[in-house]
Design a protein around this motif. Structure first.
Motif, PDB file in Angstrom:
ATOM      1  N   ALA A 130       0.831  -1.207   0.000  1.00  0.00           N
ATOM      2  CA  ALA A 130       0.000   0.000   0.000  1.00  0.00           C
ATOM      3  C   ALA A 130       0.868   1.261   0.000  1.00  0.00           C
ATOM      4  O   ALA A 130       1.895   1.325   0.682  1.00  0.00           O
ATOM      5  CB  ALA A 130      -0.910   0.000   1.224  1.00  0.00           C
ATOM      6  N   VAL A 131       0.445   2.266  -0.771  1.00  0.00           N
ATOM      7  CA  VAL A 131       1.139   3.556  -0.835  1.00  0.00           C
ATOM      8  C   VAL A 131       0.142   4.642  -0.448  1.00  0.00           C
ATOM      9  O   VAL A 131      -0.961   4.705  -0.990  1.00  0.00           O
ATOM     10  CB  VAL A 131       1.687   3.829  -2.250  1.00  0.00           C
ATOM     11  N   LEU A 132       0.525   5.480   0.500  1.00  0.00           N
ATOM     12  CA  LEU A 132      -0.309   6.601   0.923  1.00  0.00           C
ATOM     13  C   LEU A 132       0.391   7.874   0.481  1.00  0.00           C
ATOM     14  O   LEU A 132       1.473   8.202   0.974  1.00  0.00           O
ATOM     15  CB  LEU A 132      -0.513   6.592   2.439  1.00  0.00           C
ATOM     16  N   VAL A 133      -0.203   8.580  -0.469  1.00  0.00           N
ATOM     17  CA  VAL A 133       0.480   9.704  -1.101  1.00  0.00           C
ATOM     18  C   VAL A 133       0.372  10.972  -0.269  1.00  0.00           C
ATOM     19  O   VAL A 133      -0.719  11.398   0.113  1.00  0.00           O
ATOM     20  CB  VAL A 133      -0.105   9.954  -2.512  1.00  0.00           C
ATOM     21  N   SER A 134       1.537  11.563   0.015  1.00  0.00           N
ATOM     22  CA  SER A 134       1.581  12.909   0.565  1.00  0.00           C
ATOM     23  C   SER A 134       1.887  13.823  -0.605  1.00  0.00           C
ATOM     24  O   SER A 134       3.043  14.025  -0.975  1.00  0.00           O
ATOM     25  CB  SER A 134       2.669  13.013   1.638  1.00  0.00           C
ATOM     26  N   GLY A 135       0.835  14.319  -1.231  1.00  0.00           N
ATOM     27  CA  GLY A 135       0.974  14.932  -2.545  1.00  0.00           C
ATOM     28  C   GLY A 135       1.527  16.340  -2.530  1.00  0.00           C
ATOM     29  O   GLY A 135       1.732  16.966  -1.494  1.00  0.00           O
ATOM     30  N   ARG A 136       1.725  16.823  -3.753  1.00  0.00           N
ATOM     31  CA  ARG A 136       2.223  18.178  -3.944  1.00  0.00           C
ATOM     32  C   ARG A 136       1.150  19.177  -3.541  1.00  0.00           C
ATOM     33  O   ARG A 136      -0.009  18.848  -3.354  1.00  0.00           O
ATOM     34  CB  ARG A 136       2.609  18.367  -5.411  1.00  0.00           C
ATOM     35  N   GLY A 137       1.563  20.422  -3.420  1.00  0.00           N
ATOM     36  CA  GLY A 137       0.615  21.467  -3.085  1.00  0.00           C
ATOM     37  C   GLY A 137      -0.134  21.948  -4.314  1.00  0.00           C
ATOM     38  O   GLY A 137      -1.130  21.390  -4.703  1.00  0.00           O
ATOM     39  N   ASN A 138       0.402  22.986  -4.976  1.00  0.00           N
ATOM     40  CA  ASN A 138      -0.302  23.674  -6.065  1.00  0.00           C
ATOM     41  C   ASN A 138      -1.700  24.072  -5.614  1.00  0.00           C
ATOM     42  O   ASN A 138      -2.717  23.629  -6.148  1.00  0.00           O
ATOM     43  CB  ASN A 138      -0.378  22.824  -7.331  1.00  0.00           C
ATOM     44  N   ASN A 139      -1.717  24.936  -4.607  1.00  0.00           N
ATOM     45  CA  ASN A 139      -2.969  25.334  -3.963  1.00  0.00           C
ATOM     46  C   ASN A 139      -3.564  26.582  -4.608  1.00  0.00           C
ATOM     47  O   ASN A 139      -2.842  27.492  -5.011  1.00  0.00           O
ATOM     48  CB  ASN A 139      -2.711  25.577  -2.476  1.00  0.00           C
ATOM     49  N   PHE A 140      -4.897  26.603  -4.680  1.00  0.00           N
ATOM     50  CA  PHE A 140      -5.651  27.677  -5.335  1.00  0.00           C
ATOM     51  C   PHE A 140      -6.450  28.480  -4.317  1.00  0.00           C
ATOM     52  O   PHE A 140      -6.903  27.938  -3.297  1.00  0.00           O
ATOM     53  CB  PHE A 140      -6.635  27.093  -6.343  1.00  0.00           C
TER      54      PHE A 140
END
Length: 399
Positions: free
Chosen positions: A199-209
């Motif tokens: 299992a992989v739990l992604v701590s994703g990128r930001g790129n916030n709006f």
């Protein structure tokens, strides 16, 4: 790794608090070696690498906070007795072995490990080569705390693997892995997803709006934009894109005011085709790829929209699904935005910089998950467990 009593785990953490204080100078000196070797080509990565007195204090505070939290293991989630007499109890249980892969940020070596250990998980730490000296001394501190309390160093361990070796380890792990958490950019996440066998739990990128409605309080909007963009450019919760409704009263004047304010904070401004007619001296984006980009820099892209629906559609198309905000004085509009934007955290009249375990009352965090299973948002102590059914019978058989 066997199930440990809460008392033993807290004794290890108490030892760690003392050791971090005692080794403060050595930790900062080791970090200086990493800083001197770093070329500063990536300012955000460099900022994440720094360990000073304040950062050591924060490490100690994180360990102390987790020590004082309730043990998340063995908590009863449900308890029912069926007509056939079976008593079925669902309780929290450790994952087992967690691998976290991260760049820079030596404080992750403390926060990730303290959370995993308190939740009775073994943790493998794959830090970046740029933080090697810092991570080595922090691992040494952990090992001292474990051994002082009669526990194996295997509970918390740094992995010293090159890229090719990491790829092979993910494909054919030399020990059982139950969960992998990649903390980094798109490239790292795709690398792990491609090669992992668990299992992989992604701590994703930001790129916030952030969307400024025509019903926004303008001074409120400007303050939030400046904070979200400039407070900490290396944060994954920093702001990258601003969408402004063209029906905002005095729209053109306010755009120029925003430009002036951002330039006072040395923010590089990019604009879309529509905004370029009002701010013609600013660079106009020429392709859609930049809308996907997380800047991690003093850079902001400003775009124009006609409606709330258009803003929501753009955010769901391009954002990293981390954090998104709306500035409006209309509660109904805010709720429509918050219900329909697909992000781990959505904000009404507040900065995206609050997407953080400590700021949200979760405490220390392993990462900010942008996945939907098993948890979304800050991965705190209570999110580092899975569940297990205990079924008590008296000779029942199924018929």
């Amino acid at each position: 790794m066997k199930l440990l009593q809460t008392r033993i785990k807290n004794k290890v953490l108490k030892s760690m608090i003392r050791i971090l204080g005692h080794e403060r100078h050595a930790i900062i000196e080791a970090n200086k070696k990493d800083l001197e070797a770093f070329q500063k080509e990536d300012q955000a990565l460099y900022e994440r690498l720094i360990v000073n007195d304040k950062k050591v204090d924060e490490m100690i505070t994180a360990v102390e906070a987790v020590m004082n939290q309730e043990d998340p293991v063995g908590q009863e989630l449900s308890n029912r007795t069926l007509k056939n007499g079976l008593n079925i109890v669902n309780t929290t249980a450790p994952f087992g072995t967690i691998l976290i892969i991260y760049e820079s940020r030596p404080d992750v070596t403390i926060e990730a490990a303290v959370l995993a250990f308190k939740a009775n998980n073994k943790i493998l730490l794959k830090g970046g080569k740029e933080a090697l000296n810092s991570n080595l001394i922090l691992e040494k501190c952990w090992h001292q705390a474990l051994e002082e309390n009669g526990l194996s160093k295997e509970w918390i361990k740094l992995l010293h693997l090159k890229r090719e070796e990491t790829q092979e380890f993910l494909k054919n792990p030399t020990e059982p892995l139950d969960l992998i958490v990649p903390r980094g950019g798109e490239r790292l996440i795709n690398f792990v997803k491609t090669h992992a066998t668990c299992a992989v739990l992604v701590s994703g990128r930001g790129n916030n709006f952030l969307y400024v409605s025509e019903h926004a309080d303008w001074s409120k909007a400007v303050n939030v934009i400046i904070n979200a963009k400039t407070d900490k450019i290396s944060g994954c919760n920093a702001l990258d894109k601003v969408l402004i409704n063209k029906n905002l009263p005095e729209y053109e004047t306010k755009l120029k005011m925003l430009q002036e304010k951002l330039e006072q904070h040395h923010v590089e401004i990019l604009v879309d085709d529509k905004v370029s007619s009002i701010l013609p001296q600013k660079e106009t984006v020429s392709n859609n790829e930049i809308w996907h980009e997380e800047f991690l820099a003093l850079k902001l892209l400003i775009g124009e929209v006609d409606t709330l629906e258009e803003a929501i559609d753009l955010i769901n198309t391009y954002s990293g699904k981390h954090s998104a905000a709306i500035i409006t004085e209309h509660t109904d509009e805010a709720m429509e935005f918050m219900h329909n934007v697909d992000s781990a955290a959505v904000y009404h009249n507040a900065s995206t910089r609050f997407t953080d375990g400590g700021q949200m009352g979760v405490g220390a965090e392993l990462a900010i998950s942008t996945d939907k299973l098993h948890h979304r948002g800050p991965l705190g102590l209570n999110q580092l467990v899975t569940n297990k059914y205990y079924v008590y019978g008296n000779g029942q058989v199924r018929i």
